[in-house]
Each structure stands twice: as C-alpha cells, then as structure tokens.
Design a protein around this motif. Structure first.
Motif, PDB file in Angstrom:
ATOM      1  N   ALA A 262      53.987   6.865 -46.827  1.00  0.00           N
ATOM      2  CA  ALA A 262      52.934   6.017 -46.815  1.00  0.00           C
ATOM      3  C   ALA A 262      52.817   4.672 -47.091  1.00  0.00           C
ATOM      4  O   ALA A 262      52.132   3.912 -46.298  1.00  0.00           O
ATOM      5  CB  ALA A 262      51.805   6.948 -47.622  1.00  0.00           C
ATOM      6  N   LEU A 303      43.353  -6.830 -42.143  1.00  0.00           N
ATOM      7  CA  LEU A 303      43.470  -5.257 -42.363  1.00  0.00           C
ATOM      8  C   LEU A 303      42.303  -4.601 -41.473  1.00  0.00           C
ATOM      9  O   LEU A 303      42.344  -3.685 -40.702  1.00  0.00           O
ATOM     10  CB  LEU A 303      43.370  -4.973 -43.637  1.00  0.00           C
ATOM     11  CG  LEU A 303      44.242  -5.208 -44.482  1.00  0.00           C
ATOM     12  CD1 LEU A 303      43.889  -5.242 -46.044  1.00  0.00           C
ATOM     13  CD2 LEU A 303      45.575  -4.006 -44.544  1.00  0.00           C
ATOM     14  N   ILE A 374      45.755   4.823 -52.210  1.00  0.00           N
ATOM     15  CA  ILE A 374      46.354   4.770 -53.736  1.00  0.00           C
ATOM     16  C   ILE A 374      47.008   3.197 -53.980  1.00  0.00           C
ATOM     17  O   ILE A 374      47.137   2.571 -54.938  1.00  0.00           O
ATOM     18  CB  ILE A 374      46.988   5.622 -54.273  1.00  0.00           C
ATOM     19  CG1 ILE A 374      46.478   6.262 -55.660  1.00  0.00           C
ATOM     20  CG2 ILE A 374      48.590   5.661 -54.088  1.00  0.00           C
ATOM     21  CD1 ILE A 374      47.254   7.632 -56.070  1.00  0.00           C
ATOM     22  N   LEU A 378      48.537  -2.927 -53.994  1.00  0.00           N
ATOM     23  CA  LEU A 378      50.124  -3.186 -53.703  1.00  0.00           C
ATOM     24  C   LEU A 378      50.296  -3.812 -52.471  1.00  0.00           C
ATOM     25  O   LEU A 378      51.012  -4.729 -51.983  1.00  0.00           O
ATOM     26  CB  LEU A 378      51.097  -2.133 -53.750  1.00  0.00           C
ATOM     27  CG  LEU A 378      52.546  -2.430 -53.644  1.00  0.00           C
ATOM     28  CD1 LEU A 378      52.915  -3.539 -54.668  1.00  0.00           C
ATOM     29  CD2 LEU A 378      53.555  -1.169 -53.893  1.00  0.00           C
ATOM     30  N   GLU A 382      51.561  -7.513 -51.319  1.00  0.00           N
ATOM     31  CA  GLU A 382      52.604  -7.779 -50.319  1.00  0.00           C
ATOM     32  C   GLU A 382      52.363  -8.502 -49.024  1.00  0.00           C
ATOM     33  O   GLU A 382      53.202  -9.434 -48.785  1.00  0.00           O
ATOM     34  CB  GLU A 382      53.149  -6.356 -49.767  1.00  0.00           C
ATOM     35  CG  GLU A 382      53.863  -5.381 -50.582  1.00  0.00           C
ATOM     36  CD  GLU A 382      54.153  -4.183 -49.731  1.00  0.00           C
ATOM     37  OE1 GLU A 382      54.609  -4.288 -48.837  1.00  0.00           O
ATOM     38  OE2 GLU A 382      54.161  -3.175 -50.302  1.00  0.00           O
TER      39      GLU A 382
END
Ligand code: HEM
Length: 424
Positions: A262, A303, A374, A378, A382
């Motif tokens: 994922a 995003l 989750i 992170l 990145e």
C-alpha cells in the motif's frame, strides 16, 4: 494491459486539465463499465462530473463481471466511508474487487485493509504508534539522506533515465524498507510484486506467487529480528506482538506485506505524476522554487487534484443504506470515488485548478473513516522531500521524449506512470 489513450497535457494557464465534459448517454439496459478511464492523467475520468450531478449513486459493472454502486459527491463519500453499516470484508460475496486475482487471494490472506472490526482494529492499533506525526517527523533526516543519495546516482548516470525506477520507485521503496528494516538492495523486486499483485488482469495464481515472494523475504527478516532485534518497525512488531502471542507469523507477514504494497506503489505514482505535472507547468514549479515553504500545501493540493487511489475504498453495504435519495441495498458492493469527491465543486471551487493557496483543503485522497490511510504522514514527508530536493538540485530537468510518449498505468489499483524518460 490496455494501450493507454493519448493523454491531454495540461494547459500553461491556470487549469491542470480541460473542464469536465458530459459523457455520452449511458446504455440504460447495462450499467456503465468501471473503472472509467482518465482522459487527462492529472484529473479524474471526465464522466465523474456527470455522475455527481445526474447520478450521484450509480450502478456499474466491474471487470470481474460483478455489479456494484459508485458514490461520487464529496459529502456522500465521507458519509459512506464513516458509516458503521458498511463492511470492508473481502470475503463477502459481492465485495467489489476490481480483479479476480485480488478477490480470491484477498479472501484467503485477508490483508487488514480488507477486514472489519474487531480484527481490523487489532492490526491498526499495532501499527498506529509507529505512524504518528511525531515519529514520522523524526524520519526527515533519514528520508533526506535517501533522496540525496538516489539523486546523486541518477545525476551520475548522465541521463537520459527512466524517472520511475531511477527516482520515484527508488525513493518510495527505500523509505518504506528503511522504516521496516527490510533490505532494499533489489528495488525492482518490490516493483514487480506490486505490478502483478495490483494488476486487474492478474490471475489468483499470479497474485499468490508474487505475494509469496514478498512474504518469503519478510519471513527471513522476521526470523533474523527474533535473534537480533534492531530499532526498526519489524523488530518492534516482533518484540511487542509476535513474542507476546498477539499475532501469528502469517498474520504478521500479511500486515507487513500490505503496508509495503500500500505504501510504495501509491507514493511512487504520486512522485512521478507530480514531477510530470510540474514539468508541464513551469509556473507552478517556479512558485515552489521561489517559496519552498509552500511545499506542504502544494503536496496536499497535488494529492487532491490527482487522487490516484480513487478506487481503493471498496466496501459492501451490510444493511440498506440511503445516500442522496437512493438506496444501496444490503449485501451490494459500493465504492466511494475519492477522485470524484475531491473534484466536487460544492466543496472545492474550480476543482480542476491547481492552487497551492487553496484554503480548507480537506480532501479525501487518503480515504476517510476507520480505514483512512495509516501512512499519510509518511507519504506527505516523502513527497515534500522528493519534490523539494528535485526542484532545487535539478532545475534543468525535462522530458526526454515528447509528452505523448509518456506511458501511463491505467490497469493498476492506483493510477500512475509506467515509464517517464527524463534528462537534464
Ligand atoms: C500518496 C501516497 C498514498 C495514498 C494516496 C494512499 C491512499 C490510501 C487510501 C485511499 C487508503 C484507504 C483505503 C480504504 O479506505 O479502503 C489507504 C489505506 C492504507 N494505506 Fe495508504 N496511501 C498512501 C501512502 C501510504 C504509505 C506511505 C503507507 C505505509 C507506509 C500506506 C499504508 C496504508 C495502509 C496500511 C492502509 C490500510 C489502513 C486500514 O485499512 O486501516 N499508505 N491509503
């Protein structure tokens, strides 16, 4: 895999993509096929605009031949994904998997993303402490070192290179391997695993074989960590949950395996697509170079605009659920379309516009409700480090082929780029 349709590049003006157009009349007798194809790689399929206004809860036919409902309005998608009457259990007969391979192997292995409480809660609680904002913030220097090292190698090669393996996949895979304490020598291995396990056209045997290879690698590492604990996530899971009997070895392998799968494919696709968008929109790249403090807001806007994990939140209605005046009957499959929600003009004025100053950007690119991503902190880290470093260190980066020759991934679980030749 189907050959990709020629993409339409974004204009140099303020729009990332052409405004959505109404789709041809749907065949009344047979629901529309799903997933729908993107015309512009940076925007959702154009048909979503029609769905939002005319058919906010629509019946579709999946590649498996099963039927399901798709929900497209922002408020409806959030309500649906937070509704306790929906189930993410892949064993349910009408679970709307997009490939037979995923459905069959998923029902056997039961990755926790495809389970319900209380099982799902148990796995999620096990991972959550390692993914808090504070823990992830502490990883910034390690992520920066990985990104700089990979960029050094890419630049040393002299170019042109395929940006996807050389940078996008290398960054995302190296970061997740670092977090877990898994050897990252063979980056292509991870890419192949996801390519097969995430493809809609893979058979159950192909998916099982690909995941089997990944589990063998993790299993070797689990054994090692039982003898020589480190301070990585795998060591913590072994010490805190395997030794205490909270999880079995197969459960641990499935949990770590889904986290790798994922986490790396999604980030790879976002790094590659964001880079391509910035190459096509030098005005936006320049804005970020001039003011790098915009980067966190820019990442969230990218995003939202691209919403690459659009058809990941697959569910089944456990009871009848009323949405925007329609009823999704109990036991039917239902999908909350994240990209449609993220382009709902009721929530995001001028949704196609890429605006790094957009106020109140409460997008759902990471999903919503109990299964919300989750790894989102992170992923943001990145993307920030990968894009900021690239813009700063390689200002002359450019496509090494005409835009029309860039190959996109239309057949995988998340939308992305197959091959992106660049030079500098
Ligand atoms: C740009 C990058 C990413 C995007 C767009 C993304 C998107 C998503 C979405 C939409 C979901 C919800 C699925 C659902 O509702 O069924 C999800 C769940 C998940 N993501 Fe991410 N993700 C990204 C990066 C990551 C990273 C870096 C990791 C791990 C290191 C990760 C691990 C997970 C896991 C384990 C779940 C399952 C959570 C659960 O079921 O409780 N993701 N992701």
């Amino acid at each position: 895999m189907n050959p990709p349709a020629p993409p339409s590049p974004p204009t140099a003006a303020s729009e990332a993509a052409e405004p959505a157009r109404a789709a041809p009349e749907a065949d009344a007798a047979r629901p529309q096929g799903f997933p729908m194809r993107r015309g512009c790689p940076f925007s959702p399929p154009e048909e979503y605009a029609r769905l939002r206004t005319e058919e906010p809860v629509a019946r579709v036919t999946l590649p498996t031949g099963r039927e399901a409902w798709v929900v497209s309005r922002y408020e409806d998608v959030r309500e649906l994904l937070a509704d306790p009457r929906i189930s993410a259990d892949i064993r349910r007969p009408n679970f709307p998997a997009l490939g037979e391979g995923e459905q069959e192997v998923g029902a056997r292995l039961r990755p926790f993303i495809r389970t319900d409480a209380p099982e799902h809660t148990r796995y999620r609680r096990m991972l959550l402490p390692e993914f808090t904002v504070r823990r992830i913030r502490a990883m910034r220097p390690a992520v920066q070192a990985i990104v700089d090292g990979l960029l050094d190698s890419m630049l040393a090669s002299g170019g042109p290179v395929d940006f996807v393996p050389a940078y996008a996949n290398a960054v995302s895979t190296s970061v997740i391997c670092e977090l877990l304490g898994i050897p990252k020598e063979n980056l292509e291995f991870f890419r192949d695993v996801t390519r097969v396990s995430g493809s809609r056209s893979s058979t159950a045997e192909q998916v099982a074989e690909a995941l089997g290879g990944l589990f063998a690698l993790i299993s070797g590492r689990v054994e090692r960590r039982q003898e020589e604990p480190g301070d990585d996530l795998l060591s913590k899971l072994v010490a805190g949950h395997l030794r205490t009997g909270n999880v079995t070895v197969p459960e641990l392998l499935s949990t770590v395996g889904i986290t790798i799968n994922a986490g790396r494919e999604t980030s790879t696709n976002m790094i590659a697509l964001s880079t391509l968008l910035l190459l096509q929109r030098p005005d936006l790249a320049e804005e970020l170079r001039a003011d790098p403090s915009l980067m966190p807001a820019a990442v969230d806007e990218l995003l939202r605009v691209m919403s690459i994990a659009d058809s990941i939140p697959l569910r089944v209605a456990a009871r009848d659920i009323e949405i925007s005046g329609a009823v999704v009957p109990a036991d039917d499959g239902v999908i909350g379309l994240l990209a449609a929600a993220n382009h709902d003009p009721e929530q995001f004025p001028e949704p196609e516009r890429v605006d790094f100053h957009r106020p109140e950007n409460h997008h759902v690119a990471f999903g919503y409700g109990v299964h919300q991503c989750i790894g989102q902190h992170l992923a943001r880290l990145e993307l920030e480090v990968a894009l900021e470093t690239l813009l700063r260190r390689v200002p002359t980066l450019r496509l090494a082929v005409p835009y029309e020759e860039v190959e996109f991934k239309h057949d995988s679980a998340t939308f992305g780029i197959e091959r992106l030749p660049v030079t500098w």
